[in-house]
Design an enzyme around this catalytic site. Structure first.
Site, PDB file in Angstrom:
ATOM      1  N   LYS A 185     -12.173 -29.831 -28.080  1.00 44.12           N
ATOM      2  CA  LYS A 185     -13.114 -29.467 -27.022  1.00 44.12           C
ATOM      3  C   LYS A 185     -12.410 -29.511 -25.670  1.00 44.12           C
ATOM      4  CE  LYS A 185     -14.938 -34.193 -27.023  1.00 44.12           C
ATOM      5  NZ  LYS A 185     -16.129 -35.042 -27.244  1.00 44.12           N
TER       6      LYS A 185
ATOM      7  N   PHE B 298     -23.033 -22.348 -35.538  1.00 39.44           N
ATOM      8  CA  PHE B 298     -21.603 -22.081 -35.406  1.00 39.44           C
ATOM      9  C   PHE B 298     -20.812 -22.340 -36.682  1.00 39.44           C
ATOM     10  CE2 PHE B 298     -22.471 -26.205 -33.230  1.00 39.44           C
ATOM     11  CZ  PHE B 298     -21.893 -27.065 -34.150  1.00 39.44           C
TER      12      PHE B 298
ATOM     13  N   ARG C 227     -27.334 -31.395 -31.440  1.00 39.73           N
ATOM     14  CA  ARG C 227     -26.654 -30.980 -32.671  1.00 39.73           C
ATOM     15  C   ARG C 227     -27.643 -31.069 -33.831  1.00 39.73           C
ATOM     16  NH1 ARG C 227     -21.003 -31.711 -34.062  1.00 39.73           N
ATOM     17  NH2 ARG C 227     -20.627 -30.590 -36.017  1.00 39.73           N
TER      18      ARG C 227
ATOM     19  N   GLU D 158     -14.894 -20.968 -28.854  1.00 42.20           N
ATOM     20  CA  GLU D 158     -16.350 -20.860 -28.891  1.00 42.20           C
ATOM     21  C   GLU D 158     -16.965 -21.572 -27.693  1.00 42.20           C
ATOM     22  OE1 GLU D 158     -16.752 -21.042 -33.789  1.00 42.20           O
ATOM     23  OE2 GLU D 158     -17.702 -22.582 -32.549  1.00 42.20           O
TER      24      GLU D 158
ATOM     25  N   LYS E 190     -19.107 -24.172 -25.802  1.00 39.62           N
ATOM     26  CA  LYS E 190     -19.578 -25.528 -26.112  1.00 39.62           C
ATOM     27  C   LYS E 190     -20.956 -25.696 -25.482  1.00 39.62           C
ATOM     28  CE  LYS E 190     -18.434 -30.391 -26.294  1.00 39.62           C
ATOM     29  NZ  LYS E 190     -19.850 -30.752 -26.219  1.00 39.62           N
TER      30      LYS E 190
ATOM     31  N   ARG F  76     -13.228 -36.982 -36.177  1.00 37.71           N
ATOM     32  CA  ARG F  76     -12.777 -36.191 -35.037  1.00 37.71           C
ATOM     33  C   ARG F  76     -11.464 -35.528 -35.440  1.00 37.71           C
ATOM     34  NH1 ARG F  76     -15.871 -36.419 -30.810  1.00 37.71           N
ATOM     35  NH2 ARG F  76     -17.249 -38.201 -30.502  1.00 37.71           N
TER      36      ARG F  76
END
Length: 505
Positions: free
Chosen positions: A377, A293, A215, A208, A210, A371
């Protein structure tokens, strides 16, 4: 609870690298803390203040009164004193705050004073919270760490979960459920060096874009919409565009995860700082739009444990395409053609002006507040060779060392412009070397900042450049961290302000 217990635990946690020792120290502290004290204890350990700002600066912390001989100051008395300082305003505020500060510090022991100084200056940096605090809290209360972690995710606050758990035991965790209108902590991503590494680690996945925006978590219940930030602050009134977009959904109730961005006339994303400024002000005129997303809840169904691929299918069913993230499914990462397509997608995302990509395992659950290894990422890393202009004294594990670097780039006239600071990326060995070397270059020392001759060049990695009025050239680095020192280079060979400016979008 006495502040002395908190100060001692903070020192113990900062002074050891062993995870088990940190967890044990936190478990002991939580066992001593009552439900009323737990939220404050957690907030202080994280280096934060409930009041956010107290009006106490570094200069106010020089010339403190003699410390108390024995501990008597409690955590709640400390909080009350800081609240009184924060409430002071008007004529004579500086003197009034100083009187309140002296009263607090005179009741504190030497170790408590040291803790409070670091707390008030924002220098109380240590790995005391998140996973460690969850494990320590679970051990103190006899609960399963995974259950505590999930309660924190759904409750949105480690402090609230700690208070409930210490008051009611493990059974109290059941009250923390996903509710529309109550934000949950967002799922975060780890880092991969490139797309190929991400594909190898995850298996079947989706790549996807970034986005470099704000956010947001959007909660819709009928015609009611609430919008929350990554830190769970509500900003609904500032983003009418997001409310309108949420009402477009083919759903009665929903909780969505996404990003607020702004595009210029060519369709390229505007810089993060412009979006941040717009979101910070209810009266901003910069047009923004939400891009979703993930979806966490839909029409009364909790989707957190649903595989990511299925969650996206639910999102696609209720959200129009312009409101969804651009993505590429990769069902077989071992297929050379699929890998080439994934790399091409990432390159195209960068060409469109985005930060990079996030690669997500299709079978992953939504593990908020962590995380997780199932989201990776991938971003290009920029580097610059900069000159050290000054350095701040360390605290916690870094007490006695020179830690936080002031970084500068060359101006055309040969002088240096400060771009920002960093203490990240330093190993213990490099930190010790840096302390010795910078002491040799020192030209002044005010007890906190040591100014040095601008001779030492350091290679710095960073995620991008943004405008900032805090620094003389109006720019600063985002997420700067040390790679290595370049003793093979002179300061005259360091990168220039013009080179830094060229990296602005």
């Amino acid at each position: 609870m006495l502040l002395a217990e908190l100060a001692r635990t903070s020192r113990e946690v900062a002074g050891t690298a062993a995870r088990s020792a940190k967890t044990a120290a936190l478990a002991r502290l939580f066992s001593l803390a009552g439900p009323e004290d737990a939220p404050l204890v957690i907030t202080y350990l994280a280096g934060r203040l409930p009041q956010r700002r107290t009006g106490i600066g570094r200069r106010s912390l020089h010339g403190l009164p003699p410390p108390a001989a024995a501990p008597s100051l409690t955590v709640r008395e400390t909080d009350a004193a800081l609240s009184r300082m924060a409430a002071v305003s008007g004529k004579g505020a500086t003197a009034a705050r100083r009187d309140l500060l002296d009263g607090l510090m005179s009741a504190a022991t030497e170790e408590e004073q040291h803790f409070l100084v670091r707390l008030l200056t924002g220098e109380l940096r240590q790995g005391a919270l998140d996973a460690l605090a969850v494990e320590g809290l679970a051990a103190a209360a006899g609960a399963a760490p995974d259950e505590v972690r999930r309660a924190v995710m759904l409750g949105g606050s480690l402090g609230a979960v700690a208070a409930a758990l210490l008051a009611g035991g493990p059974g109290a965790l059941a009250r923390f459920r996903l509710e529309v209108g109550r934000p949950v902590q967002p799922m975060l991503a780890q880092t991969a060096k490139d797309v190929d590494e991400a594909l190898d680690r995850l298996g079947p996945c989706a790549v996807e874009e970034k986005l470099d925006g704000i956010r947001v978590q959007v909660h819709r219940e009928g015609s009611g919409v609430r919008v929350f930030t990554r830190t769970l602050d509500e900003i609904t009134a500032r983003l009418p565009e997001v409310r309108r977009a949420a009402l477009e959904l083919e759903a009665g109730t929903a909780v969505l995860d996404g990003e607020v961005v702004s595009l210029d006339d060519s369709g390229r994303p505007r810089p993060f700082q412009e979006v941040s400024s717009r979101v910070a002000s209810a009266g901003g005129t910069l047009p923004v739009l939400p891009v979703f997303f993930d979806i966490l809840s839909l029409d009364g169904r909790d989707l957190l444990d649903m595989p990511a691929g299925e969650r996206y299918a639910e999102l696609a069913r209720v959200a129009p395409e312009p409101r969804r993230i651009r993505r590429l499914p990769v069902d077989d990462p071992a297929d050379p053609a699929a890998r080439r397509a994934a790399r091409a997608f990432a390159e195209a995302a960068l060409a469109r002006g985005h930060e990079g990509v996030v690669v997500k395992a299709l079978d992953s659950r939504y593990t908020a507040g962590r995380r997780g290894a199932s989201w990776l990422k991938v971003k290009p890393v920029h580097t610059l060779d900069l000159v050290v202009l000054a350095v701040e004294r360390g605290s916690g594990r870094r007490t006695g060392l020179l830690s936080n670097l002031h970084l500068g780039a060359r101006r055309p006239d040969g002088s240096f412009a400060m771009l920002g600071k960093t203490f990240k990326g330093l190993t213990d060995e490099l930190l010790a070397w840096q302390t010795r070397r910078l002491q040799e270059l020192a030209v002044s020392d005010d007890g906190w900042v040591v100014r040095v001759r601008p001779e030492l060049v350091v290679e710095i990695a960073f995620d991008g450049v943004q405008r900032s009025p805090r620094y003389p050239e109006g720019v600063t680095l985002r997420f700067a961290r040390v790679i290595r020192y370049r003793e093979d280079k002179t300061a005259a060979e360091a990168d220039t302000v013009d080179q830094v400016r060229a990296l602005l979008r």
